[in-house]
Scaffold this active site. Structure first.
Site, PDB file in Angstrom:
ATOM      1  N   ARG A  58      14.150 -45.869  28.148  1.00 30.71           N
ATOM      2  CA  ARG A  58      13.794 -46.378  26.819  1.00 30.71           C
ATOM      3  C   ARG A  58      13.878 -47.900  26.780  1.00 30.71           C
ATOM      4  O   ARG A  58      13.009 -48.579  26.214  1.00 30.71           O
ATOM      5  CB  ARG A  58      14.714 -45.759  25.769  1.00 30.71           C
ATOM      6  CG  ARG A  58      14.347 -46.130  24.347  1.00 30.71           C
ATOM      7  CD  ARG A  58      15.006 -45.199  23.339  1.00 30.71           C
ATOM      8  NE  ARG A  58      14.808 -45.688  21.991  1.00 30.71           N
ATOM      9  CZ  ARG A  58      15.781 -46.080  21.175  1.00 30.71           C
ATOM     10  NH1 ARG A  58      17.040 -46.015  21.571  1.00 30.71           N
ATOM     11  NH2 ARG A  58      15.524 -46.517  19.965  1.00 30.71           N
ATOM     12  N   HIS A  62      10.745 -50.428  25.960  1.00 33.94           N
ATOM     13  CA  HIS A  62      10.823 -51.403  24.872  1.00 33.94           C
ATOM     14  C   HIS A  62      10.644 -52.825  25.394  1.00 33.94           C
ATOM     15  O   HIS A  62      10.123 -53.687  24.685  1.00 33.94           O
ATOM     16  CB  HIS A  62      12.156 -51.275  24.129  1.00 33.94           C
ATOM     17  CG  HIS A  62      12.176 -50.165  23.122  1.00 33.94           C
ATOM     18  ND1 HIS A  62      12.590 -50.334  21.819  1.00 33.94           N
ATOM     19  CD2 HIS A  62      11.819 -48.863  23.224  1.00 33.94           C
ATOM     20  CE1 HIS A  62      12.488 -49.184  21.165  1.00 33.94           C
ATOM     21  NE2 HIS A  62      12.030 -48.270  22.011  1.00 33.94           N
ATOM     22  N   ASN A  90      15.143 -52.147  17.853  1.00 30.31           N
ATOM     23  CA  ASN A  90      15.902 -52.220  19.104  1.00 30.31           C
ATOM     24  C   ASN A  90      17.415 -52.098  18.921  1.00 30.31           C
ATOM     25  O   ASN A  90      18.151 -52.022  19.912  1.00 30.31           O
ATOM     26  CB  ASN A  90      15.596 -53.532  19.837  1.00 30.31           C
ATOM     27  CG  ASN A  90      14.221 -53.530  20.486  1.00 30.31           C
ATOM     28  OD1 ASN A  90      13.679 -52.475  20.780  1.00 30.31           O
ATOM     29  ND2 ASN A  90      13.656 -54.709  20.693  1.00 30.31           N
ATOM     30  N   HIS A 190      10.348 -38.322  26.564  1.00 34.18           N
ATOM     31  CA  HIS A 190      11.260 -37.705  25.598  1.00 34.18           C
ATOM     32  C   HIS A 190      11.824 -36.384  26.105  1.00 34.18           C
ATOM     33  O   HIS A 190      12.570 -35.718  25.377  1.00 34.18           O
ATOM     34  CB  HIS A 190      10.547 -37.479  24.255  1.00 34.18           C
ATOM     35  CG  HIS A 190      10.454 -38.712  23.421  1.00 34.18           C
ATOM     36  ND1 HIS A 190       9.863 -38.744  22.177  1.00 34.18           N
ATOM     37  CD2 HIS A 190      10.884 -39.980  23.648  1.00 34.18           C
ATOM     38  CE1 HIS A 190       9.935 -39.959  21.675  1.00 34.18           C
ATOM     39  NE2 HIS A 190      10.546 -40.735  22.555  1.00 34.18           N
ATOM     40  N   ASP A 243      14.795 -33.097  23.692  1.00 35.34           N
ATOM     41  CA  ASP A 243      14.411 -31.809  24.271  1.00 35.34           C
ATOM     42  C   ASP A 243      15.638 -30.906  24.193  1.00 35.34           C
ATOM     43  O   ASP A 243      16.568 -31.035  24.977  1.00 35.34           O
ATOM     44  CB  ASP A 243      13.950 -32.002  25.720  1.00 35.34           C
ATOM     45  CG  ASP A 243      13.762 -30.694  26.481  1.00 35.34           C
ATOM     46  OD1 ASP A 243      13.915 -29.612  25.868  1.00 35.34           O
ATOM     47  OD2 ASP A 243      13.479 -30.746  27.689  1.00 35.34           O
TER      48      ASP A 243
END
Length: 327
Positions: A58, A62, A90, A190, A243
């Site tokens: 992640r 970003h 963030n 994800h 998940d």
């Protein structure tokens, strides 16, 4: 005449070599233990903090989506500048990911000071962690320099948000040169990690005038989320796995979950309802190899986006600060 031509050729070759094109063996001579040092730092951190892989993926995403893969997201704010990492989107970036980069950089500075950029550390750490938790291997070109600019004001509009429409999501990725299929493949990240309750609270509390819960949710899943997030406004750390089935394994379960009503974020759920993205969700849900191949290609593409080379960047001495204070 021939001598002048030879001199010109040598001059031009000098320019191209000084630009230091990226390659997978960039540190082979300048820091031969680079990959071993990285592997030691990554393995130790992931074993002690199993959410590090998702957090680092992640963090990398970003970073790359805003001004390219230049480690600008790692810079700390100071009295003169509010940096990228303090933009509101963030603020929830996980501390374990930042900590890993600091640990790796510290070890590398002891062995080969001033050689390895923070941008390269973040790029390689992401690939190795994805692989470590079951995901695909892909080549990481090395030789990035660290960016010289990090401003919170440059973040908005460059990163997808959980409540965006499909048109908005497609537009953000298209602006970075990614196709709809590449967007769906990258969304598969994800399959590991978690999201804070505030990112999906609108789907489980007061969803509409006719339903408290988004009807796209599986009812039992929605109720479990309501229980977990009951006090999310007071306890902002409350979160849920992206998940729910295999949260720590990089696989294609994320796509299998979506048509079952187990997609956590609105931006997840819309992938299986929009006709532009649904075929790719269905492909990846039934064919993990196809997902891995497309994810790997998309990550290779992402990892060289907006890179800095030569004098357009620097190799920071520490990842959270420019070598010279910017005012």
């Amino acid at each position: 005449m021939a001598f002048s031509f030879l001199v010109l050729l040598l001059f031009l070759s000098g320019i191209s070599s000084s630009e230091s094109k990226l390659n997978v063996n960039y540190y082979q001579k300048s820091c031969p233990n680079f990959e071993r040092i990285m592997q030691d730092a990554i393995t130790s951190k992931q074993i002690n903090s199993p959410t590090t892989a998702a957090g680092t993926l992640r963090l990398f995403f970003h970073d790359c989506m805003v001004d390219g893969c230049d480690a600008s997201v790692l810079i700390s704010s100071n009295a003169f500048n509010t940096a990228e990492r303090d933009a509101d989107i963030n603020l929830s970036l996980p501390g374990d990911a930042f900590d890993l980069i600091v640990r790796a950089k510290t070890s590398l500075e002891l062995t080969c000071p001033g050689i390895v950029s923070c941008a390269d550390i973040l790029a390689l750490a992401t690939r190795d962690l994805v692989t470590m938790v079951g995901g695909p291997y892909y080549d990481v070109q090395l030789g990035r320099k660290d960016g010289l600019v990090s401003q919170a004001s440059r973040v908005e509009g460059n990163l997808p948000r959980a409540n965006m429409t499909m048109d908005q999501l497609i537009a953000i990725f298209a602006a970075k040169g990614f196709s709809i299929q590449e967007m769906v493949a990258l969304s598969g990240g994800h399959t590991i990690g978690f999201s804070h309750c505030k990112e999906f609270s609108n789907r489980i509390f007061n969803y509409s005038s006719t339903s408290d819960i988004d009807p796209a949710f599986h009812p039992k899943f929605a109720q479990a989320l309501r229980n977990v997030c009951a006090n999310y406004q007071r306890d902002t750390a409350m979160s849920a796995f992206n998940d729910v089935m295999t949260p720590n394994k990089f696989d294609n379960m994320y796509y299998q979950n979506l048509p079952r009503g187990l997609g956590l974020l609105s931006s997840d759920n819309v992938l299986v309802t929009d006709p532009r993205t649904k075929p790719f969700v269905e492909l990846y849900a039934t064919n993990q190899k196809a997902f891995f191949n497309d994810f790997a290609h998309a990550m290779e593409k992402l990892s060289v986006r907006g890179i800095k080379t030569g004098r357009k960047g620097e190799v920071r001495r520490r990842c959270d600060a420019f070598n010279h204070i910017k005012t």
